[in-house]
Scaffold this active site. Structure first.
Site, short mmCIF file in Angstrom:
data_model
loop_
_atom_site.label_atom_id
_atom_site.label_comp_id
_atom_site.label_asym_id
_atom_site.label_seq_id
_atom_site.Cartn_x
_atom_site.Cartn_y
_atom_site.Cartn_z
N PHE A 158 0.81 -1.21 0.00
CA PHE A 158 0.00 0.00 0.00
C PHE A 158 0.85 1.26 0.00
O PHE A 158 1.80 1.39 0.80
CB PHE A 158 -0.88 0.05 1.26
CG PHE A 158 -1.96 -0.98 1.32
CD1 PHE A 158 -3.22 -0.74 0.79
CD2 PHE A 158 -1.72 -2.21 1.93
CE1 PHE A 158 -4.23 -1.70 0.88
CE2 PHE A 158 -2.71 -3.17 2.02
CZ PHE A 158 -3.97 -2.91 1.49
N ASP A 159 0.50 2.20 -0.86
CA ASP A 159 0.93 3.56 -0.66
C ASP A 159 0.26 4.04 0.63
O ASP A 159 -0.69 3.41 1.11
CB ASP A 159 0.49 4.41 -1.86
CG ASP A 159 0.75 5.88 -1.65
OD1 ASP A 159 1.91 6.24 -1.38
OD2 ASP A 159 -0.21 6.66 -1.73
#
Length: 214
Positions: free
Chosen positions: A8-9
């Site tokens: 995930f960003d």
């Protein structure tokens, strides 16, 4: 295509930091370039690293402007960030399913940790990759490849998830499938240009993706 890991960003993907980022840029830019920038102008700064952004805006002044940015950002961080619906509960269920979770961000590790603490999700991630860990940030594949190495998973077993072009491109550059989030500040239509394999309209969409991948 077994899904074993989700990368995930952070900003704009798991935690809504958009107002914080835009207000911080406006504070710094109004001081250096009075009246030349609007909040709308700051949208293009969402995603790239600070060094890249300030190199483009004011070559040679990057360090001074980054220092001012970080001072304001850290001071106002907790009051200006907000949570997206069902992020933490979804992450908890994914972890319970045995999915490995990682953060792959263009921000410093200390600020990732602070954001995770605000979100109440520090305990859910196996690793986090920030600017302190790499020489080249997204869209370069280095952070994604480092995450895969540390997690011990193959490219085809992971998905990179984010709210910006850099996230999708970094995933593809590393040979990893990518997902864009429809709650991105720049919008779903913008993300579709970069041909992500998936678009998440809600965090819980990940359940079907992971189950289908198995």
């Amino acid at each position: 295509m077994n899904v074993k890991a989700l990368l995930f960003d952070f900003d704009g993907t798991l935690l809504n930091t958009n107002d914080l980022i835009i207000q911080t840029f406006m504070h710094v830019l109004n001081e250096r370039f009075p009246g030349q920038y609007s909040p709308k102008d700051c949208l293009k700064f969402l995603g790239p690293s600070l060094k890249q952004t300030f190199s483009d805006i004011a070559p040679g002044e990057e360090d001074a402007m980054m220092a001012k940015y970080r001072e304001y950002n850290e001071l106002h961080h907790d009051e200006l960030v907000t949570q997206y619906p069902d992020v933490v509960s979804t992450l908890e269920q994914l972890k319970a399913m045995g999915i490995k979770l990682a953060i792959v961000s263009t921000k410093r590790n200390g600020m990732i940790d602070r954001g995770l603490s605000v979100l109440g999700a520090s305990h859910l991630f196996d690793i986090r990759i920030g600017t302190d860990d790499v020489k080249n940030v997204k869209p370069d594949p280095e952070p994604v490849l480092l995450a895969l190495e540390r997690l011990g998973v193959n490219k085809e077993e992971a998905i990179m998830i984010g709210d910006n072009s850099h996230d999708i491109e970094a995933g593809h550059n590393a040979g990893v499938r990518a997902a864009g989030v429809a709650w991105a500040f720049k919008g779903e239509e913008y993300l579709q240009q970069f041909k992500p394999e998936y678009i998440l309209h809600h965090m819980t969409d990940l359940f079907e993706i992971v189950k289908a991948g198995k």
